[in-house]
Design a protein around this motif. Structure first.
Motif, PDB file in Angstrom:
ATOM      1  N   PHE A 191      10.200  -9.327  -2.754  1.00 23.83           N
ATOM      2  CA  PHE A 191      10.155  -8.799  -1.391  1.00 23.83           C
ATOM      3  C   PHE A 191      10.735  -9.818  -0.414  1.00 23.83           C
ATOM      4  O   PHE A 191      11.379  -9.443   0.579  1.00 23.83           O
ATOM      5  CB  PHE A 191       8.720  -8.452  -1.004  1.00 23.83           C
ATOM      6  CG  PHE A 191       8.612  -7.600   0.231  1.00 23.83           C
ATOM      7  CD1 PHE A 191       8.878  -6.246   0.177  1.00 23.83           C
ATOM      8  CD2 PHE A 191       8.237  -8.146   1.453  1.00 23.83           C
ATOM      9  CE1 PHE A 191       8.785  -5.441   1.308  1.00 23.83           C
ATOM     10  CE2 PHE A 191       8.135  -7.364   2.593  1.00 23.83           C
ATOM     11  CZ  PHE A 191       8.413  -5.998   2.515  1.00 23.83           C
ATOM     12  N   PHE A 247      14.443  -9.465   0.102  1.00 26.02           N
ATOM     13  CA  PHE A 247      14.735  -8.379   1.040  1.00 26.02           C
ATOM     14  C   PHE A 247      14.582  -8.852   2.480  1.00 26.02           C
ATOM     15  O   PHE A 247      15.462  -8.611   3.325  1.00 26.02           O
ATOM     16  CB  PHE A 247      13.789  -7.214   0.736  1.00 26.02           C
ATOM     17  CG  PHE A 247      13.620  -6.202   1.828  1.00 26.02           C
ATOM     18  CD1 PHE A 247      14.702  -5.501   2.323  1.00 26.02           C
ATOM     19  CD2 PHE A 247      12.355  -5.931   2.348  1.00 26.02           C
ATOM     20  CE1 PHE A 247      14.537  -4.547   3.334  1.00 26.02           C
ATOM     21  CE2 PHE A 247      12.178  -4.993   3.337  1.00 26.02           C
ATOM     22  CZ  PHE A 247      13.275  -4.297   3.835  1.00 26.02           C
ATOM     23  N   TYR A 293      13.861  -8.156   8.051  1.00 23.00           N
ATOM     24  CA  TYR A 293      12.956  -7.027   8.259  1.00 23.00           C
ATOM     25  C   TYR A 293      11.560  -7.510   8.660  1.00 23.00           C
ATOM     26  O   TYR A 293      11.046  -8.493   8.137  1.00 23.00           O
ATOM     27  CB  TYR A 293      12.863  -6.199   6.981  1.00 23.00           C
ATOM     28  CG  TYR A 293      11.993  -4.966   7.118  1.00 23.00           C
ATOM     29  CD1 TYR A 293      12.499  -3.791   7.662  1.00 23.00           C
ATOM     30  CD2 TYR A 293      10.661  -4.979   6.702  1.00 23.00           C
ATOM     31  CE1 TYR A 293      11.709  -2.659   7.790  1.00 23.00           C
ATOM     32  CE2 TYR A 293       9.860  -3.848   6.830  1.00 23.00           C
ATOM     33  CZ  TYR A 293      10.390  -2.697   7.377  1.00 23.00           C
ATOM     34  OH  TYR A 293       9.605  -1.580   7.514  1.00 23.00           O
ATOM     35  N   THR A 343       7.684  -6.178   8.813  1.00 24.67           N
ATOM     36  CA  THR A 343       6.787  -5.123   8.343  1.00 24.67           C
ATOM     37  C   THR A 343       5.942  -4.588   9.500  1.00 24.67           C
ATOM     38  O   THR A 343       5.811  -5.232  10.550  1.00 24.67           O
ATOM     39  CB  THR A 343       5.866  -5.640   7.238  1.00 24.67           C
ATOM     40  OG1 THR A 343       5.078  -6.715   7.759  1.00 24.67           O
ATOM     41  CG2 THR A 343       6.678  -6.140   6.039  1.00 24.67           C
ATOM     42  N   ASP A 400       7.350   0.550   5.026  1.00 26.35           N
ATOM     43  CA  ASP A 400       7.989  -0.709   4.625  1.00 26.35           C
ATOM     44  C   ASP A 400       8.589  -0.583   3.229  1.00 26.35           C
ATOM     45  O   ASP A 400       9.691  -1.077   2.963  1.00 26.35           O
ATOM     46  CB  ASP A 400       6.969  -1.851   4.626  1.00 26.35           C
ATOM     47  CG  ASP A 400       6.368  -2.125   5.983  1.00 26.35           C
ATOM     48  OD1 ASP A 400       7.063  -1.953   6.992  1.00 26.35           O
ATOM     49  OD2 ASP A 400       5.189  -2.516   6.030  1.00 26.35           O
ATOM     50  N   TYR A 402      12.482  -1.080   1.880  1.00 25.21           N
ATOM     51  CA  TYR A 402      12.890  -1.935   0.766  1.00 25.21           C
ATOM     52  C   TYR A 402      13.739  -1.145  -0.225  1.00 25.21           C
ATOM     53  O   TYR A 402      14.792  -1.618  -0.684  1.00 25.21           O
ATOM     54  CB  TYR A 402      11.672  -2.514   0.049  1.00 25.21           C
ATOM     55  CG  TYR A 402      12.065  -3.256  -1.213  1.00 25.21           C
ATOM     56  CD1 TYR A 402      12.404  -4.600  -1.169  1.00 25.21           C
ATOM     57  CD2 TYR A 402      12.149  -2.589  -2.434  1.00 25.21           C
ATOM     58  CE1 TYR A 402      12.810  -5.268  -2.317  1.00 25.21           C
ATOM     59  CE2 TYR A 402      12.560  -3.247  -3.581  1.00 25.21           C
ATOM     60  CZ  TYR A 402      12.880  -4.587  -3.518  1.00 25.21           C
ATOM     61  OH  TYR A 402      13.302  -5.240  -4.660  1.00 25.21           O
ATOM     62  N   TRP A 453      17.295  -0.619   0.805  1.00 23.88           N
ATOM     63  CA  TRP A 453      18.081  -1.853   0.674  1.00 23.88           C
ATOM     64  C   TRP A 453      18.392  -2.169  -0.793  1.00 23.88           C
ATOM     65  O   TRP A 453      19.509  -2.575  -1.135  1.00 23.88           O
ATOM     66  CB  TRP A 453      17.307  -3.023   1.292  1.00 23.88           C
ATOM     67  CG  TRP A 453      17.953  -4.353   1.057  1.00 23.88           C
ATOM     68  CD1 TRP A 453      19.008  -4.886   1.735  1.00 23.88           C
ATOM     69  CD2 TRP A 453      17.567  -5.320   0.061  1.00 23.88           C
ATOM     70  NE1 TRP A 453      19.310  -6.127   1.214  1.00 23.88           N
ATOM     71  CE2 TRP A 453      18.454  -6.418   0.198  1.00 23.88           C
ATOM     72  CE3 TRP A 453      16.573  -5.364  -0.916  1.00 23.88           C
ATOM     73  CZ2 TRP A 453      18.360  -7.553  -0.622  1.00 23.88           C
ATOM     74  CZ3 TRP A 453      16.476  -6.476  -1.731  1.00 23.88           C
ATOM     75  CH2 TRP A 453      17.369  -7.555  -1.576  1.00 23.88           C
TER      76      TRP A 453
END
Length: 280
Positions: A65, A68, A74, A76, A130, A134, A137
């Motif tokens: 994670f 990402f 990003y 959350t 969220d 992910y 992506w």
């Protein structure tokens, strides 16, 4: 000749990358499978046909994670709204605390420590929204209710895959072994999450399919109506024989899509592997 050798080398490289990715997944064969249970209204007994798919052997980790987040910056929902729900021993059954400091890097709140030594644990304190970000992506997706259940049953038609029982569950699953949640339970070495793959796999090679963290899935239950509801399966480290024994193939949990809990995570599905697939 040089061009031919170059192209051959690229093909071998892509093939090796594809094989490495496939080693982290289990291919579920297409076919008809029996799912559900006669005693379940949400998940009634039925036969479904499933197309072949590839499902991750492991729940997605903090390390994955983080890739990402580093690539996209990003944030959350828990970071933006400070609304994550966490747990500490001593709370009454089924009670959770809202901790404004909790998010995926501090899944139990800042006061309980971060993930520096837990990069191989499943990522938590993330919402369904969220998770969808992910997946967009990483070019993957969540399993559907039916896909997850087919993979979890591993050919069994019962509540558990063959070999798993409430008597030996400590061999296969990170769950809560205490009589209640008033005192900390380190029976299996972990109070909260454990590293992925720490316990025995299912007959089909999936780890942590029960326990560790609830796993988000896609799908809609009859009782959802027009509401936008997220669902998760498999039980978590909080679940026990006395409370929330959701570590089975039938139970389907529900949660708000914006909610973030320290026992909620996910694993992903990728339909096929071909040369040139990116390693996510």
């Amino acid at each position: 000749m040089r061009k031919l050798l170059y192209l051959t080398g690229l093909f071998i490289l892509y093939s090796m990358q594809s094989m490495a990715q496939a080693n982290d997944y289990v291919q579920i064969q297409a076919g008809s499978y029996q799912l559900g249970d006669t005693a379940s209204l949400a998940n009634p007994k039925r036969t479904v046909y499933i197309e072949s798919f590839w499902i991750s052997k492991f729940e997605l980790t903090n390390a994955e994670f983080e890739k990402f987040v580093q690539a996209t910056s990003y944030k959350t929902l828990a970071e933006r709204y400070h609304n994550a729900m966490v747990f500490e021993p001593g709370l009454a059954e089924f009670r959770w605390l809202q901790d404004s400091t909790a998010y995926w890097r501090f899944p139990n709140g800042v006061s309980r420590g971060g993930i520096e030594a837990k990069m191989d644990h499943p990522v938590t304190c993330i919402s369904y929204k969220d998770v969808l970000a992910y997946c967009r992506w990483a070019d993957c997706r969540l399993p559907s209710f039916d896909e997850w259940e087919v993979a979890a049953r591993a050919g069994s038609e019962g509540y558990y895959f063959e070999g798993f029982s409430k008597e030996n569950m400590s061999e296969y699953a990170n769950v809560w072994h205490g009589r209640d949640h008033l005192k900390a339970d380190y029976s299996d070495g972990y109070l909260y999450t454990s590293p992925v793959g720490k316990f025995k796999p299912s007959p089909w090679g999936l780890f942590d399919i029960f326990g560790n963290v609830f796993e988000f899935c896609t799908g809609k239950l009859h009782g959802d109506g027009d509401r936008y509801v997220a669902h998760a399966r498999g039980g978590s480290w909080w679940c026990s024989k006395n409370s929330c024994s959701a570590f089975n193939t039938v139970y389907i949990g529900s949660v708000r899509p914006n909610a973030s809990f320290s026992n909620l995570g996910f694993r992903v599905v990728k339909k096929a592997f071909t040369p040139g697939d990116k390693d996510f």
